[in-house]
Design a protein around this motif. Sequence first.
Motif, PDB file in Angstrom:
ATOM      1  N   ASP A   1     -80.329  -7.277 -34.094  1.00 37.13           N
ATOM      2  CA  ASP A   1     -80.544  -8.159 -32.948  1.00 37.13           C
ATOM      3  C   ASP A   1     -81.503  -7.559 -31.923  1.00 37.13           C
ATOM      4  O   ASP A   1     -81.752  -8.160 -30.882  1.00 37.13           O
ATOM      5  CB  ASP A   1     -79.214  -8.460 -32.240  1.00 37.13           C
ATOM      6  CG  ASP A   1     -78.356  -9.424 -33.056  1.00 37.13           C
ATOM      7  OD1 ASP A   1     -78.825  -9.852 -34.124  1.00 37.13           O
ATOM      8  OD2 ASP A   1     -77.237  -9.739 -32.629  1.00 37.13           O
ATOM      9  N   GLY A   2     -81.982  -6.347 -32.216  1.00 34.55           N
ATOM     10  CA  GLY A   2     -82.965  -5.757 -31.319  1.00 34.55           C
ATOM     11  C   GLY A   2     -82.391  -4.907 -30.204  1.00 34.55           C
ATOM     12  O   GLY A   2     -83.097  -4.550 -29.266  1.00 34.55           O
ATOM     13  N   ASN A   3     -81.100  -4.577 -30.267  1.00 38.88           N
ATOM     14  CA  ASN A   3     -80.516  -3.726 -29.227  1.00 38.88           C
ATOM     15  C   ASN A   3     -80.816  -2.256 -29.491  1.00 38.88           C
ATOM     16  O   ASN A   3     -80.701  -1.796 -30.626  1.00 38.88           O
ATOM     17  CB  ASN A   3     -78.992  -3.879 -29.227  1.00 38.88           C
ATOM     18  CG  ASN A   3     -78.559  -5.264 -28.859  1.00 38.88           C
ATOM     19  OD1 ASN A   3     -78.697  -5.680 -27.719  1.00 38.88           O
ATOM     20  ND2 ASN A   3     -78.063  -6.006 -29.838  1.00 38.88           N
ATOM     21  N   PRO A   4     -81.155  -1.505 -28.454  1.00 38.76           N
ATOM     22  CA  PRO A   4     -81.269  -0.053 -28.622  1.00 38.76           C
ATOM     23  C   PRO A   4     -79.884   0.528 -28.930  1.00 38.76           C
ATOM     24  O   PRO A   4     -78.918   0.238 -28.223  1.00 38.76           O
ATOM     25  CB  PRO A   4     -81.758   0.429 -27.248  1.00 38.76           C
ATOM     26  CG  PRO A   4     -82.331  -0.774 -26.577  1.00 38.76           C
ATOM     27  CD  PRO A   4     -81.545  -1.939 -27.109  1.00 38.76           C
ATOM     28  N   VAL A   5     -79.803   1.282 -30.002  1.00 35.63           N
ATOM     29  CA  VAL A   5     -78.529   1.886 -30.398  1.00 35.63           C
ATOM     30  C   VAL A   5     -78.757   3.353 -30.719  1.00 35.63           C
ATOM     31  O   VAL A   5     -79.672   3.689 -31.469  1.00 35.63           O
ATOM     32  CB  VAL A   5     -77.942   1.206 -31.654  1.00 35.63           C
ATOM     33  CG1 VAL A   5     -76.678   1.921 -32.109  1.00 35.63           C
ATOM     34  CG2 VAL A   5     -77.666  -0.262 -31.407  1.00 35.63           C
ATOM     35  N   ILE A   6     -77.950   4.214 -30.122  1.00 28.19           N
ATOM     36  CA  ILE A   6     -78.028   5.629 -30.460  1.00 28.19           C
ATOM     37  C   ILE A   6     -76.664   6.121 -30.882  1.00 28.19           C
ATOM     38  O   ILE A   6     -75.664   5.870 -30.216  1.00 28.19           O
ATOM     39  CB  ILE A   6     -78.490   6.446 -29.240  1.00 28.19           C
ATOM     40  CG1 ILE A   6     -79.937   6.079 -28.953  1.00 28.19           C
ATOM     41  CG2 ILE A   6     -78.323   7.936 -29.484  1.00 28.19           C
ATOM     42  CD1 ILE A   6     -80.748   7.219 -28.446  1.00 28.19           C
TER      43      ILE A   6
END
Lengths: 334, 334
Positions: free
Chosen positions: A142-147
């Motif tokens: 969905d295009g979320n930044p995830v770390i």
Amino acid sequence: MKSLSIKDIAVKANVSITTVSFIINGKAKEKSISEAVIEKVKKIIEESGYKPNQIARSLRTGNSNIIGLIIEDISNSFFSRIARLIEDKAYKKGYKIIYSSTENSVDKAKELINMFKSRKVDAYIISPIKGIEEDIQMLIDDGNPVILFDRNLPGIDTSYVGADHFNASYQSVESFIKQGKKNIALVTTDIDVQQITERYEGYKKALEDNGIPYNDDLVVKIHFNQEEAETMDEVEKLFKTKDIDAVLFATNYLAISGLKVLKQINKKISDEFSVIAYDDHEAFELHTPSVSVVQQPLEEIAENVIKLILKQLSSKTKLENQKIIIPARLIIRE
Amino acid sequence: MKSLSIKDIAVKANVSITTVSFIINGKAKEKSISEAVIEKVKKIIEESGYKPNQIARSLRTGNSNIIGLIIEDISNSFFSRIARLIEDKAYKKGYKIIYSSTENSVDKAKELINMFKSRKVDAYIISPIKGIEEDIQMLIDDGNPVILFDRNLPGIDTSYVGADHFNASYQSVESFIKQGKKNIALVTTDIDVQQITERYEGYKKALEDNGIPYNDDLVVKIHFNQEEAETMDEVEKLFKTKDIDAVLFATNYLAISGLKVLKQINKKISDEFSVIAYDDHEAFELHTPSVSVVQQPLEEIAENVIKLILKQLSSKTKLENQKIIIPARLIIRE
DNA sequence: CTGAAAGCGCTTACAG
DNA sequence: CTGAAAGCGCTTACAG
């Protein structure tokens, strides 16, 4: 008492809400609002104590300036210290952190992700558990930044920051061997997460590389979430029935339980019996004698996590993933 | 990828968004929506994985199902354990917790209150510091449920939950006196918060009631936020220059620094030199010899905080304030 | 230099 | 039994 809205300010200042909005958002210059109007509106905002409704702003803009942090358990000092560091650093950049603990439950982890999603957090920092790969992948899609941090999820194509668990464990065992130890035990947990597996692999490899046969009897896997009394029983059994001269604890809470057992059975740490705990804890330095530890690089982990998140947040395009592995420090205490 | 909205569901189901909204919010029966429609809509929601946008819901309804928790420092184990307990209990009732640390800064505390306000949290749980009385009073005046814990703010008319710091400290000193101790030191901090003052008062009163003159030289007030090395220097000076036979530490981190000093100068806890630490910590039981402690009733504090908050939240009218003082437990370890 | 208006995604009083 | 419409408080493209 209802709080003020942008409309109230606009009425008081005798301008449109558009103008007020531009001023609030620092676009006054760009929109060439006159100095006089800027002054007047700012003064009214100041005097009235008006604070924009962030909920409305979020709904409109689609972002929240909030970063969601998902960890295993905030009452675990590793996580609470990391949380504090991340909070501090994010705060300085204008981001707030919402955290929640998964308690190692897949269901709770999924719920938390959903909650964060429905609150439109701008980014996710996750110390993941197995079983939520799909949910995380959806966030990424969905295009979320995830770390991810602390533990990697091998299948997931996103950035990761964590300590070098394998080497830390390897070096711990090697230091035992250099001291002449032969019967080296490992007390670990049965949670199936990467960092625990790596600590186990490091232990095994170090034995192997030094020509010491691996002995399954010397490895105790403690069931996660069980009562401490039960854990202590298992560790006591290990100490009493096996002839060991060194033990590596894979987490600090296991080491604490282990030290309690030693105290109970009146067995001392000595030249004949060495201990290393993975993850430092105040109790270890204070212990008599002091307990050697593997220190996780908390500061660097937090620093790198925030740096990656902010970089991604301020970029229009998806950045390349980075896997950052930070060496842990083995501290031998005499 | 944009996420689904209620409109998408309405279109798919061929009904109005009103109908979908009623079904989502469990008002279908009350609004006499037909079984067939309920079924159909529920199925579509299920299949599509639709989650209502909580931001929009908050904007519209004015509440968020979020409780704001303001503490001093999440990396302090007292707070992280309380936070975890509160989180668990709130979660079961459908509330989420947002926490943040003030780091004992008035400015940061004010900012946090503003942030929570602009996010329209439903209630506030605050471990307060001096200097934010006005801000808290404003929250109360605006009709927000506010509960203070750990430390009370005397001027503020709201509910409070905390341990009985005065008595805990009083009993600690009394137990020293019963052991025949005469020169009892207190190591505390210079933060001007109620629970610290009460611990000090309890110490003083216990001496007085037992005919031991109060001696200011035996009370060390450590400056908050200073480097641990400096703290250790001050404690070392106390131990070396004063002839003391017992010491009460007013917080667990001070006790830990104190134990480090004892280790450094090779002074042992013994019948001739007793120690009690306020607030338990894993290091104390493990210490050789074990350190006596005052245990704060974490579970009860969290339980009462949540109970009060939920009661207030579900009530239309402002409930009467309650000040709940919970006895702490003195644990003498040999 | 400034404003009217649309729209973010919901809930709910009102109408039928 | 169900829906059209107003409105929560913002931001912003567009118009003048």
